[in-house]
Design a protein around this motif. Sequence first.
Motif, short mmCIF file in Angstrom:
data_model
loop_
_atom_site.label_atom_id
_atom_site.label_comp_id
_atom_site.label_asym_id
_atom_site.label_seq_id
_atom_site.Cartn_x
_atom_site.Cartn_y
_atom_site.Cartn_z
N LEU A 173 0.80 -1.50 0.02
CA LEU A 173 -0.16 0.03 -0.17
C LEU A 173 0.90 1.17 0.03
N SER A 174 0.59 2.37 -0.63
CA SER A 174 1.35 3.45 -0.70
C SER A 174 0.96 4.18 0.62
N ARG A 175 1.96 5.27 1.14
CA ARG A 175 1.87 5.77 2.40
C ARG A 175 0.68 6.51 2.36
N PRO A 176 -0.07 7.25 1.64
CA PRO A 176 -1.30 7.80 1.58
C PRO A 176 -2.56 6.77 1.76
N ALA A 177 -2.26 5.68 1.41
CA ALA A 177 -3.49 4.52 1.65
C ALA A 177 -3.30 4.15 2.94
N LEU A 178 -1.98 3.90 3.50
CA LEU A 178 -1.80 3.38 4.61
C LEU A 178 -2.41 4.33 5.84
N GLN A 179 -1.97 5.72 5.51
CA GLN A 179 -2.70 6.53 6.45
C GLN A 179 -4.16 6.68 6.48
N ALA A 180 -4.77 6.70 5.27
CA ALA A 180 -6.17 6.52 5.27
C ALA A 180 -6.95 5.27 6.03
N ASP A 181 -6.16 4.21 5.53
CA ASP A 181 -6.82 2.87 6.18
C ASP A 181 -6.48 2.82 7.89
N ARG A 182 -5.46 3.59 8.46
CA ARG A 182 -5.38 3.70 9.90
C ARG A 182 -6.41 4.69 10.42
N LEU A 183 -6.70 5.72 9.47
CA LEU A 183 -7.65 6.66 9.97
C LEU A 183 -9.16 5.93 9.91
N LEU A 184 -9.54 5.11 8.96
CA LEU A 184 -10.67 4.16 8.87
C LEU A 184 -10.94 3.37 10.04
N LEU A 185 -9.93 2.65 10.17
CA LEU A 185 -9.75 1.78 11.32
C LEU A 185 -9.90 2.27 12.78
N SER A 186 -9.53 3.57 12.85
CA SER A 186 -9.40 4.22 14.15
C SER A 186 -11.04 4.52 14.46
N PHE A 187 -12.07 4.59 13.38
CA PHE A 187 -13.20 4.66 13.95
C PHE A 187 -14.01 3.20 14.50
N LEU A 188 -13.24 2.11 14.32
CA LEU A 188 -13.45 0.89 14.79
C LEU A 188 -12.91 0.47 15.95
N SER A 189 -11.79 0.90 16.27
CA SER A 189 -10.93 0.71 17.25
C SER A 189 -11.14 1.22 18.69
N PRO A 190 -11.07 0.37 19.75
CA PRO A 190 -11.22 1.06 21.15
C PRO A 190 -10.20 2.00 21.37
N GLY A 191 -10.40 3.37 21.96
CA GLY A 191 -9.46 4.37 22.05
C GLY A 191 -9.32 5.28 20.67
N GLY A 192 -10.12 4.84 19.61
CA GLY A 192 -9.88 5.50 18.46
C GLY A 192 -10.80 7.02 18.52
N ALA A 193 -10.91 7.38 17.21
CA ALA A 193 -11.56 8.64 17.17
C ALA A 193 -13.04 8.56 17.80
#
Length: 222
Positions: A173-193
Amino acid sequence: MTSLHAEHLGRARTAAEFAAVIALLDTDLNDALRCRAELAQAEDRAVFGDGDLAAARAALDDCNDQIALLEKTIVTAGKCRAEAARSEARADIAVLGDEIKAKAALLGERWRSARRLVQLLRQELFEADALARTIATANGLFDAAGAAELKINLTTTRRAAMAGPRAAAPARLSRPALQADRLLLSFLSPGGALDPRPPLGAPVDGVKSKFIPAITPFGERG
C-alpha cells in the motif's frame, strides 16, 4: 550470402527475425574468414611454385568480395533490426498507453465509489451522534430520577456494534493509503476517534477501574 539468406532478410519484419538472419550471416562470415586464411596460405605456396598463382589470387579476391558483401549486409540488417526494435517499442508503449487509460477510467470509478461511501459514512455518523446525544440526555434524567438501571452504556453499545472481522489490507500500500486505512480503522478501534478514553476510575463495559488516586501530595513524598 546465399540466396536463402537474402530471402530470409527480405521477409524479415520483426527485430527477432532480423536477429535470426544476422546470426546466419555471422556464421557465413566466420566461414568466409576461415576460407580466406586458407586461400591466403594457398597464394603464398603458389608464389613459390606450389600451385596456380592466378587461380589462387582469383579465389582470394572472390572470397574478399564475399566477406565485404557479408559485412555490408550484416550492417544493413543491424540497422533494420534496430529500427524494427524501435517500432516495436513504440507499439508496446501505445498498447501500454491504452491500458493505462482504461485503468485511469477504472480508478476514477473507484474514487467516485469511495467518495460516495465516505459521504454515506458521514451521514451515518451524524445520525449515530444524534442518537447518542439523545441517549446521553436520557441517561442524565435516569440518574436524576434514581433509575440508573435504565441507563444505556454508550461505549458498550458502540463497541459491540463495531466488533467483527475486518478486511485484510493488501501486502503493498502507498503511504497515503496506509494513513487513510489507519484513519478508517480508528473509527472501529477502542480508544480511536469515536472511542475517547474514559476518565480515570470510571467504569468501562460495566467494570470499575482499580485505579486508586494518590492521597499523599507529591511534595510530601520521600
